[in-house]
Design a protein around this motif. Structure first.
Motif, PDB file in Angstrom:
ATOM      1  N   GLY A  10       0.767  -1.187  -0.010  1.00  0.00           N
ATOM      2  CA  GLY A  10      -0.006   0.031  -0.071  1.00  0.00           C
ATOM      3  C   GLY A  10       0.832   1.293   0.053  1.00  0.00           C
ATOM      4  O   GLY A  10       1.928   1.045   0.376  1.00  0.00           O
ATOM      5  N   ARG A  11      -0.001   2.433  -0.371  1.00  0.00           N
ATOM      6  CA  ARG A  11       0.929   3.557  -0.515  1.00  0.00           C
ATOM      7  C   ARG A  11       1.537   3.888   0.786  1.00  0.00           C
ATOM      8  O   ARG A  11       2.819   4.365   0.940  1.00  0.00           O
ATOM      9  N   GLU A  12       0.727   3.924   1.887  1.00  0.00           N
ATOM     10  CA  GLU A  12       1.279   4.435   3.232  1.00  0.00           C
ATOM     11  C   GLU A  12       2.557   3.361   3.404  1.00  0.00           C
ATOM     12  O   GLU A  12       3.553   3.932   4.029  1.00  0.00           O
ATOM     13  N   GLU A  13       2.222   2.135   3.468  1.00  0.00           N
ATOM     14  CA  GLU A  13       3.538   1.134   3.590  1.00  0.00           C
ATOM     15  C   GLU A  13       4.473   1.377   2.942  1.00  0.00           C
ATOM     16  O   GLU A  13       5.757   1.243   3.641  1.00  0.00           O
ATOM     17  N   ILE A  14       4.414   1.751   1.815  1.00  0.00           N
ATOM     18  CA  ILE A  14       5.810   2.215   0.890  1.00  0.00           C
ATOM     19  C   ILE A  14       6.321   3.345   1.642  1.00  0.00           C
ATOM     20  O   ILE A  14       7.544   3.679   1.610  1.00  0.00           O
ATOM     21  N   GLU A  15       5.694   4.486   1.781  1.00  0.00           N
ATOM     22  CA  GLU A  15       6.191   5.762   2.358  1.00  0.00           C
ATOM     23  C   GLU A  15       6.566   5.512   3.702  1.00  0.00           C
ATOM     24  O   GLU A  15       7.270   6.522   4.091  1.00  0.00           O
ATOM     25  N   ASN A  16       6.240   4.550   4.588  1.00  0.00           N
ATOM     26  CA  ASN A  16       6.779   4.559   5.744  1.00  0.00           C
ATOM     27  C   ASN A  16       8.134   3.376   5.688  1.00  0.00           C
ATOM     28  O   ASN A  16       8.721   3.320   6.851  1.00  0.00           O
ATOM     29  N   MET A  17       8.420   3.083   4.615  1.00  0.00           N
ATOM     30  CA  MET A  17       9.621   2.234   4.400  1.00  0.00           C
ATOM     31  C   MET A  17      10.669   3.097   4.610  1.00  0.00           C
ATOM     32  O   MET A  17      10.873   4.425   4.055  1.00  0.00           O
ATOM     33  N   THR A  18      11.928   2.435   5.437  1.00  0.00           N
ATOM     34  CA  THR A  18      12.968   3.365   5.380  1.00  0.00           C
ATOM     35  C   THR A  18      14.043   2.698   4.307  1.00  0.00           C
ATOM     36  O   THR A  18      13.747   1.861   3.589  1.00  0.00           O
ATOM     37  N   PRO A  19      15.086   3.406   3.921  1.00  0.00           N
ATOM     38  CA  PRO A  19      15.985   3.006   3.068  1.00  0.00           C
ATOM     39  C   PRO A  19      16.438   1.698   3.186  1.00  0.00           C
ATOM     40  O   PRO A  19      16.542   0.972   2.182  1.00  0.00           O
ATOM     41  N   GLY A  20      16.792   1.259   4.207  1.00  0.00           N
ATOM     42  CA  GLY A  20      17.291  -0.095   4.675  1.00  0.00           C
ATOM     43  C   GLY A  20      16.079  -1.117   4.233  1.00  0.00           C
ATOM     44  O   GLY A  20      16.497  -2.053   3.732  1.00  0.00           O
TER      45      GLY A  20
END
Length: 127
Positions: A20-30
């Motif tokens: 989901g968009r929120e899941e992607i946006e909450n991802m850190t670079p790692g």
């Protein structure tokens, strides 16, 4: 449907995707890097600019600039380039892009060197 409308539709339908968009946006670079070479969006493999920058040994702001300039010049017209965000180590939401295979190929063709060759090979294997 125009490319802008297509990108808007794809962006809005991220909620129905593998991520989901929120899941992607909450991802850190790692987390983005650990996710693998591609991220599933509506059943379509997309590559995150954070991952691209990491694998090319570049700062993300430089990869972002390359994609942004190509997008503004119309060189990525007809390909899926989705504006998104990611969360940095201090919790800030920073801009990024998700690009489809063809946009990725165009971007990587502008890169040179052994790292670029290796990354292109790995990307082709992912598809």
């Amino acid at each position: 449907m125009s490319m802008k409308e297509t990108n808007k539709t794809l962006t809005l339908s991220l909620l129905n995707a593998g991520h989901g968009r929120e899941e992607i946006e909450n991802m850190t670079p790692g987390e983005i890097i650990q996710e693998g070479l591609t991220i599933n969006v509506n059943g379509k493999p997309m590559c995150h600019t954070v991952r691209m920058a990491n694998d090319f040994g570049m700062e993300h702001k430089n990869m972002l600039s390359i994609v942004r300039k190509m997008k503004e010049a119309g060189k990525l017209e007809g390909f899926q380039v989705i504006d998104c965000r990611y969360t940095d180590g201090s919790g800030r939401k920073l801009p990024a892009y998700l690009v489809d295979r063809d946009a990725f190929t165009l971007v990587t063709l502008t890169r040179r060197g052994d790292t670029a060759d290796l990354f292109r090979r790995r990307y082709m294997q992912a598809f």
